[in-house]
Design a protein around this motif. Structure first.
Motif, PDB file in Angstrom:
ATOM      1  N   UNK A  40       0.850  -1.191   0.000  1.00 54.03           N
ATOM      2  CA  UNK A  40       0.000   0.000   0.000  1.00 54.03           C
ATOM      3  C   UNK A  40       0.888   1.243   0.000  1.00 54.03           C
ATOM      4  N   UNK A  41       0.282   2.350  -0.388  1.00 54.96           N
ATOM      5  CA  UNK A  41       0.905   3.666  -0.294  1.00 54.96           C
ATOM      6  C   UNK A  41      -0.148   4.631   0.227  1.00 54.96           C
ATOM      7  N   UNK A  42       0.213   5.398   1.250  1.00 53.01           N
ATOM      8  CA  UNK A  42      -0.725   6.312   1.899  1.00 53.01           C
ATOM      9  C   UNK A  42      -0.275   7.739   1.632  1.00 53.01           C
ATOM     10  N   UNK A  43      -1.078   8.485   0.880  1.00 51.74           N
ATOM     11  CA  UNK A  43      -0.770   9.865   0.525  1.00 51.74           C
ATOM     12  C   UNK A  43      -1.866  10.786   1.029  1.00 51.74           C
ATOM     13  N   UNK A  44      -1.478  11.987   1.385  1.00 56.01           N
ATOM     14  CA  UNK A  44      -2.427  13.050   1.674  1.00 56.01           C
ATOM     15  C   UNK A  44      -2.733  13.773   0.369  1.00 56.01           C
ATOM     16  N   UNK A  45      -3.994  14.037   0.106  1.00 52.69           N
ATOM     17  CA  UNK A  45      -4.371  14.697  -1.134  1.00 52.69           C
ATOM     18  C   UNK A  45      -3.653  16.034  -1.263  1.00 52.69           C
ATOM     19  N   UNK A  46      -2.986  16.230  -2.416  1.00 49.04           N
ATOM     20  CA  UNK A  46      -2.209  17.452  -2.677  1.00 49.04           C
ATOM     21  C   UNK A  46      -1.108  17.642  -1.632  1.00 49.04           C
ATOM     22  N   UNK A  47      -0.657  16.548  -1.029  1.00 49.01           N
ATOM     23  CA  UNK A  47       0.371  16.661  -0.013  1.00 49.01           C
ATOM     24  C   UNK A  47       1.386  15.547  -0.130  1.00 49.01           C
ATOM     25  N   UNK A  48       2.243  15.375   0.872  1.00 50.68           N
ATOM     26  CA  UNK A  48       3.323  14.380   0.795  1.00 50.68           C
ATOM     27  C   UNK A  48       2.810  12.967   1.076  1.00 50.68           C
ATOM     28  N   UNK A  49       3.662  11.998   0.772  1.00 51.31           N
ATOM     29  CA  UNK A  49       3.369  10.611   1.117  1.00 51.31           C
ATOM     30  C   UNK A  49       3.608  10.417   2.605  1.00 51.31           C
ATOM     31  N   UNK A  50       2.631   9.845   3.292  1.00 51.09           N
ATOM     32  CA  UNK A  50       2.706   9.665   4.736  1.00 51.09           C
ATOM     33  C   UNK A  50       3.371   8.356   5.096  1.00 51.09           C
ATOM     34  N   UNK A 213     -12.863 -17.157 -14.939  1.00 47.60           N
ATOM     35  CA  UNK A 213     -11.406 -17.031 -15.046  1.00 47.60           C
ATOM     36  C   UNK A 213     -11.093 -15.778 -15.844  1.00 47.60           C
ATOM     37  N   UNK A 214     -10.250 -14.919 -15.279  1.00 47.21           N
ATOM     38  CA  UNK A 214      -9.903 -13.670 -15.951  1.00 47.21           C
ATOM     39  C   UNK A 214      -9.336 -12.704 -14.944  1.00 47.21           C
ATOM     40  N   UNK A 215      -9.574 -11.419 -15.154  1.00 47.30           N
ATOM     41  CA  UNK A 215      -9.116 -10.443 -14.173  1.00 47.30           C
ATOM     42  C   UNK A 215     -10.245  -9.483 -13.823  1.00 47.30           C
ATOM     43  N   UNK A 216     -10.212  -9.035 -12.587  1.00 49.50           N
ATOM     44  CA  UNK A 216     -11.251  -8.175 -12.028  1.00 49.50           C
ATOM     45  C   UNK A 216     -10.613  -6.918 -11.467  1.00 49.50           C
ATOM     46  N   UNK A 217     -11.212  -5.775 -11.736  1.00 51.87           N
ATOM     47  CA  UNK A 217     -10.795  -4.510 -11.138  1.00 51.87           C
ATOM     48  C   UNK A 217     -11.612  -4.321  -9.864  1.00 51.87           C
ATOM     49  N   UNK A 218     -10.944  -4.340  -8.734  1.00 52.90           N
ATOM     50  CA  UNK A 218     -11.617  -4.285  -7.435  1.00 52.90           C
ATOM     51  C   UNK A 218     -11.180  -3.030  -6.702  1.00 52.90           C
ATOM     52  N   UNK A 219     -12.134  -2.225  -6.298  1.00 52.34           N
ATOM     53  CA  UNK A 219     -11.855  -1.004  -5.547  1.00 52.34           C
ATOM     54  C   UNK A 219     -12.634  -1.042  -4.241  1.00 52.34           C
ATOM     55  N   UNK A 220     -11.976  -0.731  -3.140  1.00 54.71           N
ATOM     56  CA  UNK A 220     -12.691  -0.634  -1.872  1.00 54.71           C
ATOM     57  C   UNK A 220     -12.196   0.581  -1.109  1.00 54.71           C
ATOM     58  N   UNK A 238      -8.596   4.602   0.215  1.00 52.38           N
ATOM     59  CA  UNK A 238      -9.071   3.933  -0.986  1.00 52.38           C
ATOM     60  C   UNK A 238      -7.954   3.121  -1.610  1.00 52.38           C
ATOM     61  N   UNK A 239      -8.290   1.908  -2.081  1.00 52.46           N
ATOM     62  CA  UNK A 239      -7.330   1.084  -2.809  1.00 52.46           C
ATOM     63  C   UNK A 239      -8.021   0.512  -4.037  1.00 52.46           C
ATOM     64  N   UNK A 240      -7.270   0.441  -5.138  1.00 53.49           N
ATOM     65  CA  UNK A 240      -7.744  -0.178  -6.373  1.00 53.49           C
ATOM     66  C   UNK A 240      -6.792  -1.310  -6.737  1.00 53.49           C
ATOM     67  N   UNK A 241      -7.355  -2.495  -6.998  1.00 50.42           N
ATOM     68  CA  UNK A 241      -6.558  -3.677  -7.283  1.00 50.42           C
ATOM     69  C   UNK A 241      -7.007  -4.299  -8.595  1.00 50.42           C
ATOM     70  N   UNK A 242      -6.059  -4.843  -9.335  1.00 48.59           N
ATOM     71  CA  UNK A 242      -6.362  -5.663 -10.510  1.00 48.59           C
ATOM     72  C   UNK A 242      -5.993  -7.098 -10.141  1.00 48.59           C
ATOM     73  N   UNK A 243      -7.012  -7.938  -9.999  1.00 51.17           N
ATOM     74  CA  UNK A 243      -6.800  -9.304  -9.520  1.00 51.17           C
ATOM     75  C   UNK A 243      -7.062 -10.294 -10.635  1.00 51.17           C
ATOM     76  N   UNK A 244      -6.177 -11.257 -10.772  1.00 54.57           N
ATOM     77  CA  UNK A 244      -6.348 -12.331 -11.744  1.00 54.57           C
ATOM     78  C   UNK A 244      -6.582 -13.643 -11.002  1.00 54.57           C
ATOM     79  N   UNK A 245      -7.244 -14.570 -11.668  1.00 52.47           N
ATOM     80  CA  UNK A 245      -7.472 -15.863 -11.054  1.00 52.47           C
ATOM     81  C   UNK A 245      -8.889 -16.343 -11.279  1.00 52.47           C
TER      82      UNK A 245
END
Length: 260
Positions: A40-50, A213-220, A238-245
């Motif tokens: 994961x990467x945690x950023x503040x909007x319009x700001x630095x990476x936390x 079988x394929x890939x799914x774009x999953x956002x939570x 928020x995280x967005x993942x591209x999952x295959x399987x």
């Protein structure tokens, strides 16, 4: 508007779009996910990476319920509700940020309307939705969007179309999103599905069981309220993942499905 037609339900949970059939009447779904060894990467909007690091474990479960009814031959109106549970353990967080081991709860409710119009002798589906997103601390955000979908081909075996979505009050950097969708049934058991968020093949050996079988774009996503000096008081994670399987769907009843 017939039940066999492909309708795309576009619900905004952050920047993702969820596409599926919209049947008349009640529709209930439940899904459970468990994964590990993600980053994961945690950023503040319009700001630095936390912070950035690994997710040691993640458990996610969601359930949704909706009801859609026809007003007349052209117009349908629906209401929906959704609950989502997330539990994550993140490493690499600053000490002043509360540990990411808590249970996170997200609620969503909304109304939508669907209108089908003829255009160039093709069905044009216009979809509008307004929803409220909430956390245990109260209502966090109101969202709205409108979509227009032109069905170029609509048969018992094939659906092909073009669509454009306009988003309101969202964190997306693209408030207007064009896309295409395609679905073709080779037989009663085999289907090629290229409709967001799933792209791949589906095998249905019986009405209750489906393997994909394929890939799914999953956002939570979920909200956090924290007193950390490096974060705003209210945090939208928020995280967005591209999952295959492989995915497996078990239809308990016509209106209740479990996904693993």
């Amino acid at each position: 508007m017939k039940r066999k037609h492909l309708f795309i339900l576009l619900s905004l949970l952050s920047t993702s779009l969820h596409a599926q059939f919209i049947p008349m009447g009640w529709n209930i779904q439940a899904k459970v996910f468990r994964s590990s060894a993600e980053s994961y990467k945690l950023d503040v909007k319009d700001g630095p990476r936390v912070a950035e690091g690994d997710i040691d474990s993640r458990v996610r479960a969601l359930t949704s319920i909706s009801y859609t009814f026809k007003v007349n031959r052209m117009i349908s109106i629906g209401a929906s509700g959704r609950y989502e549970y997330n539990n994550e353990t993140l490493t690499g967080l600053p000490k002043d940020i509360v540990p990411w081991k808590d249970d996170h709860h997200t609620y969503k409710g909304g109304l939508n309307a669907i209108c089908t119009l003829p255009l160039w002798h093709k069905p044009l589906i216009v979809f509008a939705s307004a929803s409220a997103n909430a956390s245990p601390w109260g209502i966090e955000r109101f969202n709205g969007f409108a979509a227009a979908m032109l069905m170029l081909t609509t048969t018992k075996t094939t659906q092909l179309g073009l669509a454009c979505i306009a988003l309101i009050n969202t964190t997306s950097k693209m408030p207007v999103i064009p896309f295409a969708f395609y679905r073709h049934m080779f037989s009663s058991q085999w289907t090629l599905n290229l409709t967001y968020p799933f792209f791949g093949m589906q095998f249905t050996p019986s009405p209750r069981h489906t393997l994909a079988a394929g890939f799914t774009v999953d956002t939570y996503n979920y909200w956090l309220h924290t007193d950390a000096a490096t974060l705003p008081h209210t945090v939208f994670y928020r995280r967005s993942l591209v999952k295959t399987g492989l995915n497996y769907d078990f239809r308990i009843s016509p209106n209740f499905t479990l996904t693993a």
